[in-house]
Enzyme design. Structure first.
Site, PDB file in Angstrom:
ATOM      1  N   CYS A  74       0.757  -1.187  -0.049  1.00  0.00           N
ATOM      2  CA  CYS A  74      -0.023  -0.102  -0.004  1.00  0.00           C
ATOM      3  C   CYS A  74       0.812   1.213   0.038  1.00  0.00           C
ATOM      4  O   CYS A  74       0.704   2.223  -0.682  1.00  0.00           O
ATOM      5  CB  CYS A  74      -0.921  -0.114   1.252  1.00  0.00           C
ATOM      6  SG  CYS A  74      -1.375  -1.550   1.927  1.00  0.00           S
ATOM      7  N   ARG A  82       6.909 -11.169   5.473  1.00  0.00           N
ATOM      8  CA  ARG A  82       6.546 -11.068   6.952  1.00  0.00           C
ATOM      9  C   ARG A  82       6.987 -12.033   7.743  1.00  0.00           C
ATOM     10  O   ARG A  82       7.171 -13.149   7.448  1.00  0.00           O
ATOM     11  CB  ARG A  82       4.788 -10.981   6.812  1.00  0.00           C
ATOM     12  CG  ARG A  82       4.439  -9.917   6.157  1.00  0.00           C
ATOM     13  CD  ARG A  82       2.960 -10.069   5.995  1.00  0.00           C
ATOM     14  NE  ARG A  82       2.027  -9.103   5.288  1.00  0.00           N
ATOM     15  CZ  ARG A  82       0.811  -9.150   5.020  1.00  0.00           C
ATOM     16  NH1 ARG A  82       0.110 -10.003   5.553  1.00  0.00           N
ATOM     17  NH2 ARG A  82       0.490  -8.035   4.082  1.00  0.00           N
ATOM     18  N   GLN A  87       1.248 -11.104  -3.098  1.00  0.00           N
ATOM     19  CA  GLN A  87      -0.095 -10.881  -2.839  1.00  0.00           C
ATOM     20  C   GLN A  87      -0.777 -10.319  -4.107  1.00  0.00           C
ATOM     21  O   GLN A  87       0.102  -9.696  -5.023  1.00  0.00           O
ATOM     22  CB  GLN A  87      -0.190  -9.647  -1.933  1.00  0.00           C
ATOM     23  CG  GLN A  87      -0.082 -10.028  -0.419  1.00  0.00           C
ATOM     24  CD  GLN A  87      -0.338  -8.716   0.318  1.00  0.00           C
ATOM     25  OE1 GLN A  87       0.280  -7.617  -0.083  1.00  0.00           O
ATOM     26  NE2 GLN A  87      -1.330  -8.709   1.281  1.00  0.00           N
ATOM     27  N   ASP A 131      -2.672  -8.023  -5.114  1.00  0.00           N
ATOM     28  CA  ASP A 131      -3.187  -6.817  -4.336  1.00  0.00           C
ATOM     29  C   ASP A 131      -3.768  -5.930  -5.370  1.00  0.00           C
ATOM     30  O   ASP A 131      -3.409  -5.647  -6.676  1.00  0.00           O
ATOM     31  CB  ASP A 131      -2.014  -6.256  -3.474  1.00  0.00           C
ATOM     32  CG  ASP A 131      -1.920  -5.311  -2.543  1.00  0.00           C
ATOM     33  OD1 ASP A 131      -3.224  -5.280  -2.033  1.00  0.00           O
ATOM     34  OD2 ASP A 131      -1.339  -5.016  -1.885  1.00  0.00           O
ATOM     35  N   HIS A 148      -5.448  -1.461  -5.064  1.00  0.00           N
ATOM     36  CA  HIS A 148      -5.912  -0.389  -4.146  1.00  0.00           C
ATOM     37  C   HIS A 148      -6.786   0.533  -5.222  1.00  0.00           C
ATOM     38  O   HIS A 148      -6.576   0.697  -6.372  1.00  0.00           O
ATOM     39  CB  HIS A 148      -4.877   0.392  -3.525  1.00  0.00           C
ATOM     40  CG  HIS A 148      -4.017  -0.284  -2.676  1.00  0.00           C
ATOM     41  ND1 HIS A 148      -2.609  -0.913  -2.977  1.00  0.00           N
ATOM     42  CD2 HIS A 148      -4.373  -0.575  -1.326  1.00  0.00           C
ATOM     43  CE1 HIS A 148      -2.332  -1.459  -1.980  1.00  0.00           C
ATOM     44  NE2 HIS A 148      -3.116  -1.375  -0.995  1.00  0.00           N
ATOM     45  N   LYS A 183     -14.668  -4.013   6.347  1.00  0.00           N
ATOM     46  CA  LYS A 183     -14.473  -5.090   5.111  1.00  0.00           C
ATOM     47  C   LYS A 183     -15.359  -6.079   4.950  1.00  0.00           C
ATOM     48  O   LYS A 183     -16.248  -6.484   5.915  1.00  0.00           O
ATOM     49  CB  LYS A 183     -13.132  -5.713   5.470  1.00  0.00           C
ATOM     50  CG  LYS A 183     -13.051  -6.531   6.516  1.00  0.00           C
ATOM     51  CD  LYS A 183     -11.637  -7.084   7.081  1.00  0.00           C
ATOM     52  CE  LYS A 183     -11.861  -7.989   8.342  1.00  0.00           C
ATOM     53  NZ  LYS A 183     -10.678  -8.995   8.428  1.00  0.00           N
ATOM     54  N   HIS A 228      -8.432  -1.499   0.003  1.00  0.00           N
ATOM     55  CA  HIS A 228      -7.393  -2.549  -0.210  1.00  0.00           C
ATOM     56  C   HIS A 228      -8.310  -3.706  -0.562  1.00  0.00           C
ATOM     57  O   HIS A 228      -9.466  -4.161  -0.182  1.00  0.00           O
ATOM     58  CB  HIS A 228      -6.672  -2.937   0.931  1.00  0.00           C
ATOM     59  CG  HIS A 228      -6.100  -2.130   1.804  1.00  0.00           C
ATOM     60  ND1 HIS A 228      -4.848  -1.556   1.692  1.00  0.00           N
ATOM     61  CD2 HIS A 228      -6.587  -1.282   2.829  1.00  0.00           C
ATOM     62  CE1 HIS A 228      -4.489  -0.705   2.636  1.00  0.00           C
ATOM     63  NE2 HIS A 228      -5.483  -0.633   3.261  1.00  0.00           N
TER      64      HIS A 228
HETATM   65 ZN   LIG Z   1      -2.994  -2.484   0.851  1.00  0.00          ZN
END
Ligand SMILES: [Zn+2]
Ligand SMILES: [Zn+2]
Length: 598
Positions: free
Chosen positions: A287, A316, A334, A336, A338, A422, A468
């Site tokens: 992000c 991580r 990911q 991912d 946005h 979410k 996200h």
């Molecule tokens: Zn994010």
């Protein structure tokens, strides 16, 4: 991240169904501890909760429990159950409890009691067995009828590897024999499909001690599947109005200070590295990097919505004891994205991302999903960041999207993270297990911290909404789920090798190669098995490797320009004409068909 071994505490205050499975499970854990302490004096009991699939109890004992020991424990449990011993709750002063458990040599229990607040503690006893526990429990041991001990594994006291290692015995218990039976069958199926077994066996991926735990090596076949998924993913995103980004794996400390990761997420990040006297971190999330791109120029309401996706690799920290095949790893990619939009756009954007997610999951065969909506705890609004009206609007847009599509969902009050509400989507696999994959999540925190703005129609600066979104979650985890869901027999569009071409004798090799060339020209992925092995062996080998199609060629086929076809799981289909077959296969791949029907 859901893991079938995650402990779930008995829900306090939940409405009790006729048979409360958690109570049954937790009571079976007590019964097991009772039997263990009877049979193995001097053993210390740790904790013994109900979990999603049954129960466990942790024990401290120098000798390992053998499978014979498990059988003996289970037999003892059965005796105790047959005697229908009453289970009695007591509330006693803490000091008294400390004395009782010290007397019994249960120093781990004493530690737990001393950590507990208040002066009174509750205990449960059944004959000579005493446990420190909040309950609830069934009334007597006779209510436990259908149980089975399953396995024993290592576990650290309080889950901390600096603590002593204990032995965790897992068991299952059900209200009826039939339910226990079907659960045991499911476990057996799951064991056969375990991606940690199938993955290396099918030469898809491996992990390696010298490389380090939780780091995945994608072998050619696994990498082929991943590349197909990535290609599909990119094309769907471009077609769905997204742009695709690339961002680096590391970034300066300041970016993670601004994002708040160093305040809230440091435990999951790796130590910084020094580059020219500055601290750099490996990114745990993408992000902040996407936000830098947003902030690289002035944005106007006319630019919005911006939908930016990245196959972003993050790192991580996970405790070594929690690493699990492809499902829980330390480095992963990911899928991912946005979304940055104006308040007017959130309803349509959320609906759009929901449709998009479900459509992508469906292409992999996941159509029966469990949806959870996580919203604020209405009694504790101070816990959350972001303006009240923004929260309300965001939550309303999530509800509206789900209701517009008539999707059943579970509303979970107080389950939202502090920065936004979410939707989570859990897919249901071929064995009926649920896996958390998709998350669609508002963020009122980062847009604040980075001071993101756009110029509105009124010429003034406004803060965009930020969402996200990950669909598969991570490629590693999703791959693990796919391996188990398909049992390693990938559908044609994903199979790394779609057809194995087997020449009967060496003289048919040239025709086999010719056939492979035609497959490749049709955009398919053939492999010719030229090994000097017996035909039966090669056929069996292709079956073992779960190759969708097998084309056997000999004199007759070479002369007639045909191939003798076998379909994995369907058997022999006889001779087929090649052009027609390739056209049909091409269309099955293009429509991402999950089955091969000719
Ligand atoms: Zn994010
Ligand atoms: Zn208990």
């Amino acid at each position: 991240m859901n893991d079938d071994k995650n402990a779930s505490a008995p829900a306090a205050g939940a409405t009790a169904p006729a048979v409360d499975l958690d109570t049954l499970r937790h009571s079976a854990a007590h019964l097991m501890a009772h039997a263990v302490l009877d049979l193995f004096p001097g053993t210390q009991a740790g904790i013994g909760p109900a979990v999603e699939t049954g129960f466990y109890y942790d024990f401290l004992r120098p000798e390992p429990f053998s499978s014979d020991d498990l059988a003996a424990i289970e037999a003892r449990m059965r005796e105790l159950a047959d005697r229908d011993i009453p289970i009695v709750r007591s509330e006693i002063p803490k000091a008294e409890a400390v004395r009782l458990f010290t007397e019994r040599g249960q120093t781990l229990k004493v530690e737990l009691i001393q950590e507990k607040g208040g002066d009174i503690v509750s205990t449960y006893s059944q004959e000579g067995f005493l446990d420190f526990c909040l309950g609830p429990h069934v009334a007597s041991t006779g209510l436990l009828k259908h149980f089975k001990l399953l396995s024993v594994s290592g576990a650290y006291w309080k889950g901390d590897e600096r603590n002593v290692q204990m032995q965790r015995i897992y068991g299952a218990v059900f209200p009826t024999a039939a339910e226990l039976e079907s659960h045991l069958h499911l476990l057996e199926e799951a064991r056969k499909r375990d991606h940690r077994r199938l993955g290396p066996e099918l030469d898809l991926y491996s992990t390696n001690e010298d490389l380090g735990g939780g780091l995945i090596l994608w072998h050619p076949k696994g990498a082929r599947i991943r590349a197909i998924i990535e290609q599909y993913w990119r094309e769907r995103h471009w077609a769905g109005g997204y742009d695709v980004l690339y961002t680096p794996h590391i970034g300066r400390e300041v970016i993670f200070q601004t994002s708040g990761h160093l305040d809230f997420y440091k435990d999951s990040m790796y130590a910084p590295m020094d580059i020219d006297g500055q601290n750099y971190y490996m990114k745990p999330m993408n992000c902040p990097f996407h936000i830098q791109i947003y902030k690289s120029r002035m944005r106007s309401y006319r630019d919005l919505p911006l939908r930016w996706a990245e196959l972003g690799t993050v790192y991580r920290y996970e405790r070594s004891g929690t690493l699990h095949g492809l499902l829980r790893v330390r480095g992963f990619t990911q899928d991912d994205a946005h979304i940055f939009c104006t308040p007017d756009q959130i309803e349509s954007e959320i609906l759009r991302v929901l449709d998009f997610s479900l459509s992508i999951l469906a292409d992999f065969g996941f159509t029966d999903n469990k949806i959870e909506l996580s919203v604020r705890d209405p009694h504790n609004p101070a816990k959350y960041c972001g303006a009240d009206d923004r929260w309300r609007q965001a939550e309303a847009s999530l509800v509206k999207a789900l209701e517009t599509r008539g999707l059943p969902y579970e509303r979970m009050e107080g389950e939202a993270v502090f920065y936004g509400p979410k939707i989570d989507i859990k897919v249901k696999d071929a064995l009926g297990r649920h896996w958390q994959c998709t998350t669609i999540q508002f963020d009122f925190n980062m847009s604040n911290r980075f001071g993101m703005t756009y110029i509105g129609e009124d010429g003034k600066e406004h803060q965009p909404y930020m969402v996200h979104r990950a669909l598969m979650g991570s490629l590693e985890r999703f791959f693990g789920i796919l391996i188990e869901h398909y049992n390693g027999a990938f559908p044609l569009w994903l199979a790394p090798v779609q057809m194995m071409i087997v020449p009967i004798a060496e003289r048919h090799g040239a025709y086999a190669e010719q056939l492979a060339e035609r497959c490749r020209a049709a955009g398919l992925r053939p492999h010719v098995d030229q090994r000097r092995e017996k035909l039966a062996y090669k056929i069996r080998d292709a079956e073992t490797h779960k190759v969708p199609l097998l084309l056997v060629v000999g004199d007759k086929e070479a002369a007639g320009g045909t191939a003798s076809l076998r379909i994995h799981g369907q058997g022999d289909k006889g001779a087929v004409e090649v052009d027609g077959l390739l056209a049909r296969l091409r269309s099955l791949v293009d429509t991402r068909s999950l089955t091969v029907s000719l």
